[in-house]
Design an enzyme around this catalytic site. Sequence first.
Site, PDB file in Angstrom:
ATOM      1  N   LEU A   1     -10.424  40.530 126.120  1.00 39.90           N
ATOM      2  CA  LEU A   1     -11.952  40.596 125.714  1.00 39.90           C
ATOM      3  C   LEU A   1     -12.860  41.330 126.652  1.00 39.90           C
ATOM      4  O   LEU A   1     -12.657  41.979 127.836  1.00 39.90           O
ATOM      5  CB  LEU A   1     -12.302  38.993 126.198  1.00 39.90           C
TER       6      LEU A   1
ATOM      7  N   LEU B   1      -6.104  38.153 126.310  1.00 41.26           N
ATOM      8  CA  LEU B   1      -6.144  37.751 125.207  1.00 41.26           C
ATOM      9  C   LEU B   1      -5.091  38.661 124.568  1.00 41.26           C
ATOM     10  O   LEU B   1      -4.400  38.171 123.334  1.00 41.26           O
ATOM     11  CB  LEU B   1      -7.326  37.735 124.251  1.00 41.26           C
TER      12      LEU B   1
ATOM     13  N   ASP C   1      -6.872  31.167 126.590  1.00 40.51           N
ATOM     14  CA  ASP C   1      -7.090  31.330 125.031  1.00 40.51           C
ATOM     15  C   ASP C   1      -5.817  31.744 124.481  1.00 40.51           C
ATOM     16  O   ASP C   1      -4.875  31.963 124.853  1.00 40.51           O
ATOM     17  CB  ASP C   1      -8.316  32.434 124.644  1.00 40.51           C
TER      18      ASP C   1
END
Length: 411
Positions: free
Chosen positions: A216, A265, A296
């Site tokens: 991210l 991620l 995530d």
Amino acid sequence: MDLAKSGIKILVPKSPIKSRTAVDTFQNESPEKLDPIEQGQDTVTPEVATEKPVGALLGPGAERARMGSRPRIHSLVPQAPGPVTAAMATGLAVNGKGTSPFMDALTASGTTNIQTSVTGVTAGKRKFIDDRRDQPFDKRLRFSVRQTESAYRYRDIVVRKQDGFTHILLSTKSSENNSLNPEVMKEVQSALNTAAADDSKLVLLSAVGSVFCCGLDFIYFIRRLTDDRKRESTKMAEAIRNFVNTFIQFKKPIIVAVNGPAIGLGASILPLCDVVWANEKAWFQTPYTTFGQSPDGCSTVMFPKIMGGASANEMLLSGRKLTAQEACGKGLVSQVFWPGTFTQEVMVRIKELASCNPVVLEESKALVRCNMKMELEQANERECEVLKKIWGSAQGMDSMLKYLQRKIDEF
């Protein structure tokens, strides 16, 4: 000089200017223009020896030079008196590397149009006609070129529709080190949706440069979280939810070529893909606690399934960094290739997969993933709800700011 005894071979190429070698590479990719001449169009073969009267006896070298040539009224190359010599053979070397007058004319003209080049060299301005180069064919070819160069071009990614598969490359302009923000994620989703609807049998996901994906884009997020934490955290969690669901619901095989570091991620989505090949220099890390956020990309489900609970906790909680070989040993990566031949190894295997029956590929993936889809969607929902809660809190915001401050101090 007898060419048969000298060992010199004269090869007459189909196209005098078709000398480029196509090399598949994606570590320094950029959209390239297609050359209509490389679509297999017929071209005129230059003469390599003086035409002799019918019935005349030819030596072995001269006969070999004439093989494959057809008589013409107007010769395209100035005729040379006497037998073919080694110097003349060198001048007509294959692949357009010689210094013949014909090739000099092509170079001087600065064009790739074979018809224009031949007309300029021929004294009689001989008209070249090819039934396969009529106007309707040219229109379809130009339309195909426009599709390749325009319809599949994005801002933060490069998409190339190739024979049997779609190649998606991360090449972010709005973020550094191929990190993910909502704009980048939307473009990847759009490219995947297009590949799902067209005739692509599979998708190859890779990146331009030496970094695969740094996860991210926290700088992007923090700039927006300072305005309205609750509203912006909801938007960002929704962007991640949609991005991850696109991978979960994609029916065709997704092959990933990891050319460099995969962080956050960028690493957690790898188990959602079907095959992962890694460069020897790549490494993998999910330092979520260091970032001040929770896991995530369904990593809370897929990591324990792939590498076991102990190794998964070590990555998700303590942020352990795995080398490419370690990741391969734990099941996160399928194969590891040497950096010097990484691109070639990947493209050879991709083309083998792309030659398979598309129904077989899709149904095989469906059988493997049939019991996982609902579980992954539920895990994605839970993870995004926790992220939204953390990002919306003052404590979560402080954790991210402290992480960025440490990075600034280290720099």
